[in-house]
Design an enzyme around this catalytic site. Structure first.
Site, PDB file in Angstrom:
ATOM      1  N   ARG A   1     -26.287  -2.366  -5.505  1.00 22.93           N
ATOM      2  CA  ARG A   1     -25.006  -2.726  -6.092  1.00 22.93           C
ATOM      3  C   ARG A   1     -23.839  -2.141  -5.319  1.00 22.93           C
ATOM      4  NH1 ARG A   1     -22.945  -6.698  -7.105  1.00 22.93           N
ATOM      5  NH2 ARG A   1     -24.962  -7.226  -8.040  1.00 22.93           N
TER       6      ARG A   1
ATOM      7  N   LYS B   1      -0.835  -1.441  -1.700  1.00 19.09           N
ATOM      8  CA  LYS B   1      -1.260  -2.122  -2.921  1.00 19.09           C
ATOM      9  C   LYS B   1      -2.778  -2.302  -2.869  1.00 19.09           C
ATOM     10  CE  LYS B   1       3.201  -4.429  -3.450  1.00 19.09           C
ATOM     11  NZ  LYS B   1       3.937  -5.707  -3.452  1.00 19.09           N
TER      12      LYS B   1
ATOM     13  N   LYS C   1      12.391   2.899   0.185  1.00 23.74           N
ATOM     14  CA  LYS C   1      12.458   1.610  -0.479  1.00 23.74           C
ATOM     15  C   LYS C   1      13.695   1.526  -1.362  1.00 23.74           C
ATOM     16  CE  LYS C   1       8.563  -0.269  -1.743  1.00 23.74           C
ATOM     17  NZ  LYS C   1       8.424  -1.319  -0.714  1.00 23.74           N
TER      18      LYS C   1
ATOM     19  N   GLU D   1      13.963   0.033   3.754  1.00 16.22           N
ATOM     20  CA  GLU D   1      13.974  -1.314   3.169  1.00 16.22           C
ATOM     21  C   GLU D   1      15.397  -1.767   2.943  1.00 16.22           C
ATOM     22  OE1 GLU D   1      11.218  -2.401  -0.167  1.00 16.22           O
ATOM     23  OE2 GLU D   1      13.096  -2.638  -1.244  1.00 16.22           O
TER      24      GLU D   1
ATOM     25  N   ASP E   1      13.460  -7.268   3.081  1.00 17.85           N
ATOM     26  CA  ASP E   1      12.701  -7.523   1.865  1.00 17.85           C
ATOM     27  C   ASP E   1      13.199  -8.752   1.123  1.00 17.85           C
ATOM     28  OD1 ASP E   1      10.666  -6.733  -0.071  1.00 17.85           O
ATOM     29  OD2 ASP E   1      12.350  -6.283  -1.396  1.00 17.85           O
TER      30      ASP E   1
END
Length: 286
Positions: free
Chosen positions: A102, A137, A169, A202, A224
């Site tokens: 697995r 992410k 950011k 950003e 962005d």
């Protein structure tokens, strides 16, 4: 070449944690049903089309479960695969094969899905000069393998975590009081701490791009969620003084147009958070 974050120790620690999570105090299904001295073999069956990833990791997993398992690799990481292909075979103690099964499949299915999607987007921007990047992410405690899969698929890794690059950011900028304030505070901090980290900022519009250019002292500007016309104007303003990265909602339909704007990098979070796993199974055979 293997990414620097992939060391014998880092891979070993990941496998140890993953096996502990899965096995606990024992694989009681295998221990109960299969004789301890039973020997068997299994093959990794590919049940979809894509790019194979996680083969090398699978060999580490099998060996961690049982060093006496014999693994024969038939298809390498990065191979283009189709339904019916066999990626590898494993022979040895049946209980060990079942215990490793697995974890091997969970890793390879997800990594192959990421590599496949990465490769498809990379093909869409081929010849433009833009490099495809991943993001943070990622799945907690699985980032290393997901970023490895991006590389296998032909993409490039962005920063690995919060510690190896500064990315200012929108929230950093807003909390700091503006572009100039965020940059100068960061430059001061890095100097005080003796850290040599690249700074990326950003930007959301041309005014913010202008403020970054006026302040200076950074390595990369992120554009962005900009429309292509604004992005082209921003690239023209930057004029090669800094690296340029495009980000924000970029899809298969828009990535080529983004690349054509002249950016150096395109970061796509969907590489690791919205891909579809490749169907793979491990089956006993005689």
């Amino acid at each position: 070449m293997r990414p620097t974050y992939l060391t014998e120790n880092s891979i070993g620690e990941f496998i140890a944690r993953a096996l502990a999570e899965d096995i606990g105090d024992g694989d009681h299904s295998s221990l109960a049903a299969i004789p301890a001295d039973a020997q068997n073999q299994a093959r990794l069956l590919i049940k979809g089309d894509g790019i194979l990833a996680g083969v090398e990791l699978a060999t580490y997993i099998f060996k961690a479960v049982d060093p006496e398992l014999q693994v024969e690799i038939l298809l390498q990481d990065g191979a283009q695969v189709k339904y019916g292909d066999i990626g590898l075979t494993v022979k040895g103690k049946a209980q060990s094969i079942l215990t490793a099964e697995r974890l091997v499949l969970n890793c390879m299915q997800r990594m192959s899905g990421i590599a496949t999607y990465t490769n498809s987007l990379q093909q869409l921007i081929a010849g433009t000069g833009a490099k495809l990047l991943d993001t943070r992410k990622t799945t907690p405690n699985f980032r290393m393998m997901e970023k490895w899969a991006v590389v296998i698929g032909g993409g490039h890794n962005h920063r690995f975590g919060l510690y190896d690059m500064v990315m200012l950011k929108d929230n950093h900028v807003d909390y700091a009081g503006g572009i100039r304030e965020a940059i100068t505070a960061t430059q001061r901090y890095l100097q005080e701490k003796g850290k040599n980290l690249h700074i990326e900022v950003e930007t959301r519009n041309l005014q913010e791009v202008r403020e970054v250019l006026e302040t200076g002292g950074i390595q990369r500007i992120m554009l962005d969620n900009m429309a292509p016309d604004m992005m082209r104007e921003a690239v023209k303003m930057i004029a090669g003084r800094y690296e340029v990265e495009a980000s924000g909602g970029i899809t298969e339909k828009t990535i080529r147009a983004v690349a054509a704007c002249g950016v150096d990098y395109i970061s796509v979070g969907a590489l690791t958070h919205s891909m579809k796993s490749l169907d793979i199974s491990l089956k006993a055979y005689k």
